[in-house]
Enzyme design. Structure first.
Site, PDB file in Angstrom:
ATOM      1  N   ASP A 112      -7.444  -1.884   4.687  1.00 26.18           N
ATOM      2  CA  ASP A 112      -6.747  -2.898   3.918  1.00 26.18           C
ATOM      3  C   ASP A 112      -7.047  -4.165   4.218  1.00 26.18           C
ATOM      4  O   ASP A 112      -6.464  -5.308   3.764  1.00 26.18           O
ATOM      5  CB  ASP A 112      -5.302  -3.266   3.429  1.00 26.18           C
ATOM      6  CG  ASP A 112      -4.789  -1.543   3.035  1.00 26.18           C
ATOM      7  OD1 ASP A 112      -5.983  -1.425   1.628  1.00 26.18           O
ATOM      8  OD2 ASP A 112      -3.747  -0.823   3.408  1.00 26.18           O
ATOM      9  N   ASP A 114      -2.537  -1.078   5.677  1.00 30.12           N
ATOM     10  CA  ASP A 114      -2.183  -0.440   7.235  1.00 30.12           C
ATOM     11  C   ASP A 114      -2.775  -1.071   8.466  1.00 30.12           C
ATOM     12  O   ASP A 114      -3.203  -0.311   9.749  1.00 30.12           O
ATOM     13  CB  ASP A 114      -1.958   1.382   7.033  1.00 30.12           C
ATOM     14  CG  ASP A 114      -3.499   1.642   6.411  1.00 30.12           C
ATOM     15  OD1 ASP A 114      -4.676   0.597   6.338  1.00 30.12           O
ATOM     16  OD2 ASP A 114      -4.083   2.580   6.151  1.00 30.12           O
ATOM     17  N   ASP A 144       0.558  -1.059  -0.166  1.00 30.10           N
ATOM     18  CA  ASP A 144      -0.181   0.218   0.004  1.00 30.10           C
ATOM     19  C   ASP A 144       0.652   1.323  -0.513  1.00 30.10           C
ATOM     20  O   ASP A 144       2.038   1.300   0.399  1.00 30.10           O
ATOM     21  CB  ASP A 144      -0.703   0.244   1.304  1.00 30.10           C
ATOM     22  CG  ASP A 144      -2.266   1.390   1.680  1.00 30.10           C
ATOM     23  OD1 ASP A 144      -2.308   1.622  -0.187  1.00 30.10           O
ATOM     24  OD2 ASP A 144      -2.212   1.401   2.511  1.00 30.10           O
TER      25      ASP A 144
END
Length: 650
Positions: free
Chosen positions: A547, A543, A351
């Protein structure tokens, strides 16, 4: 997934409850440590005296006296093992190491090999003590977390601070933490600032300086001045409780190697027992000068060698060492299986926001046209003061000398920005669409800017712009370099941020493939596609909040900043407590070193046992070689596993 409530009092190991092991130097711990060696010391002393009396052929040391002496030497170390073997048999588990050692040593007494019977059981008992010590050492870094449990909280009640148990403090109450004390519960800092030592939670030795209204976590140590905190979580829901729960459960999640060895030992041990029976009786039909006593002795050697303790103990100990080393470095694995899984990763998906970037907007560039920068920024700040947007917050951090300007008649234009009056001048603040809709000509250079841009016009003229960007984490570049050096060449960035920004960050970091503008389900689809291609083993690092679906679906889900995220604790397989992406490469190294040591121990145990088994069956090995093949190899494997605790992880 329902979160398990943790009572920290229940997490204390039984040995600590009974013997007060929290302090390795206290009297009760020292006396206990000595007591466990007393039976072995007694047996050793009696064995040496017996061997000396045998050597000098003392007249009184014959027949009954000799048997009684060696029997007395055997009992302190042999009785506990025989008892364990009997308890296992009552539960239906015949072929345990306790059963094997009991039969082998009692058999040695039956054929008159008293010193060897005592020696085998003595060395086995000493080996078990060393194994216990090594396991405790390997667990040391994990058990150290128990020492950070706060014992009391100073809570503000009835106009004064009162010392109470953290378990009875409620959410919303105010607590005070003096210098050198541990923060007892998670909360929000009410004081202006604080300097905290979070090493016990994150592995990070550098003190953490935080400002008012920042989150603080139970187990952190207050370093500088008295601070006040508003409690946000009950004691059982605190960060330290979640970590303790995670660590306690980690050892229960076995690796495939560990499970295989335990299953193998259950099959392998009875086979060797029946082979030993065969070694005793089958030669009767093929050997002319068959002597029962000699072949029984060979069979007993066979049994001692077959004991699988070197495998059964050293392999989980290796994984304990890996889990402990990772915990010491601020990396929490949810089980030994994920240590193994980290070694097989060939694709890493990342990410962007909050993972490789700080997730905090900062002013990157200010371009004022026809105005001095401080005055230009005062006009902009007067307008943004009316907004709660993260970009507005970043702009308000700008420091300008002199008196601030005040905005009036501020209105929001949906999807475009703000319009208002500052010092009698009409001011527009927003995006390019706002400028165009008001016939304001903007600079062409703004077309190539991919980051977030705030444009300003004053009295109908373009006055400049401010570029707002999310900063890369300090170790982001080093993280990518180390990850590539660890052998992972395929690194992909997936982000919900604008594709142009995602591509720029990926280019800056040297990541070849990147996609932006993705929803959580889009990320999930991308990762599932990667997992289906070429049997790829995919790790995803995010995080841990939006996600969560991808963290759960990937082969290894890695959460950043798991200390403050319930979702990360519940969903991820590995948690990087320090928020540093460079810890990913360290996690891979620890996983690979653990696997290497486990495989070395398997090869060592099987190799030596195979050689001595053949020699024993052929009458070329004595009980002493058998002892080395079992206890000696176990000790070598333990020393090899303990190396994980000594390694320096860069």
């Amino acid at each position: 997934m329902k979160k398990k409530k943790v009572n920290l009092r229940d997490l204390k190991p039984s040995s600590e409850k009974e013997h007060n092991h929290d302090d390795g130097h206290n009297h009760s711990a020292s006396s206990y440590n000595f007591k466990v060696y007393i039976p072995a010391i007694i047996s050793f002393a009696m064995l040496i005296i017996g061997i000396i009396l045998d050597y000098f052929d003392m007249p009184f040391f014959k027949d009954g006296i000799r048997i009684i002496w060696y029997g007395a030497a055997y009992l302190p170390v042999g009785l506990p093992v025989i008892k364990e073997g009997w308890e296992s048999i009552k539960k239906g588990d015949f072929f345990t190491e306790f059963f094997l050692m009991s039969i082998a040593t009692i058999g040695a007494f039956v054929i008159g090999q008293y010193p060897e019977g005592v020696a085998v059981m003595l060395f086995y008992a000493v080996g078990e003590l060393f194994q216990s010590a090594a396991v405790n050492r390997a667990k040391g870094n994990i058990k150290a977390l128990l020492d950070v449990r706060p014992k009391e909280a100073n809570v503000f009640r009835e106009g004064d601070y009162k010392s109470v148990s953290p378990e009875v403090v409620n959410i919303g109450e105010k607590i005070q933490i003096r210098v050198g004390e541990k923060i007892p519960l998670d909360g929000i800092l009410l004081s202006e600032k604080a300097s905290l030592n979070t090493a016990a939670l994150t592995g990070e030795s550098k003190p953490d300086s935080i400002q008012k209204e920042a989150k603080v976590y139970a187990g952190s140590i207050n370093l500088e001045s008295v601070i006040e905190v508003e409690v946000t979580n009950k004691f059982e829901d605190s960060s330290i409780a979640r970590i303790l729960d995670l660590v306690q459960n980690a050892t229960a999640r076995k690796s495939k190697t560990e499970l295989f060895i335990r299953q193998f030992a259950r099959i392998y041990t009875p086979i060797v027992v029946f082979l030993a029976i065969g070694v005793t009786f089958i030669p009767y039909f093929f050997v002319d000068d068959y002597i029962f006593r000699d072949w029984l002795y060979r069979a007993l050697i066979f049994l001692v060698i077959s004991c699988p303790c070197a495998l059964v103990i050293s392999i989980p100990l290796g994984y304990f060492g890996g889990l402990g080393a990772a915990s010491k470095n601020g990396i929490l694995f949810k089980g030994a299986s994920f240590l193994d899984a980290m070694t097989k990763i060939n694709t890493l998906v990342m990410d962007k926001t909050g993972t490789v970037t700080k997730g905090v907007f900062k002013i990157k560039e200010i371009k004022a046209i026809g105005w001095k920068e401080p005055e230009f920024m005062k006009y902009l700040m007067a307008m943004e003061e009316q907004s709660t947007h993260p970009i507005a917050k970043a702009i308000m951090e700008y420091k300008a000398d002199g008196e601030d300007f005040q905005a009036t008649k501020v209105t929001e234009i949906a999807g475009k920005g703000l319009k208002g009056t500052v010092n009698g001048k009409t001011v527009l603040v927003g995006n390019k669409a706002l400028m165009i809709s008001n016939n304001i000509e903007v600079l062409s250079e703004t077309d190539s800017i991919v980051e977030s841009i705030v444009m300003v016009s004053i009295e109908g003229k373009f006055a400049g712009y401010v570029i707002i960007a999310d900063e890369l984490k300090d170790d982001a570049h080093e993280a990518i370099k180390q990850i590539r050096e660890s052998g992972i060449s395929k690194i992909i960035m997936l982000s919900g941020d604008k594709d142009s920004i995602t591509q720029q960050v990926a280019k800056e970091m040297g990541i070849d493939t990147a996609k932006g503008g993705l929803l959580p389900e889009d990320k999930l689809n991308e990762v599932e596609k990667l997992m289906s291609e070429n049997d790829g083993r995919v790790a995803f690092i995010g995080d841990g909040i939006n996600d969560a679906p991808v963290l759960a679906a990937s082969d290894v889900g890695i959460a950043m900043g798991g200390l403050g995220s319930d979702v990360a604790i519940e969903t991820a397989d590995v948690i990087i407590q320090t928020d540093q992406p460079s810890k990913i490469a360290k996690a891979i190294k620890i996983g690979r070193s653990t696997r290497s040591i486990v495989y070395q121990n398997i090869a060592l145990a099987f190799g030596v046992k195979a050689v001595v088994l053949v020699l024993g069956a052929g009458g070329l090995a004595t009980m002493w070689e058998a002892v080395f093949a079992d206890v000696g190899v176990a000790l070598l494997a333990i020393l090899n596993a303990v190396r994980l605790q000594k390694m320096k992880w860069k």
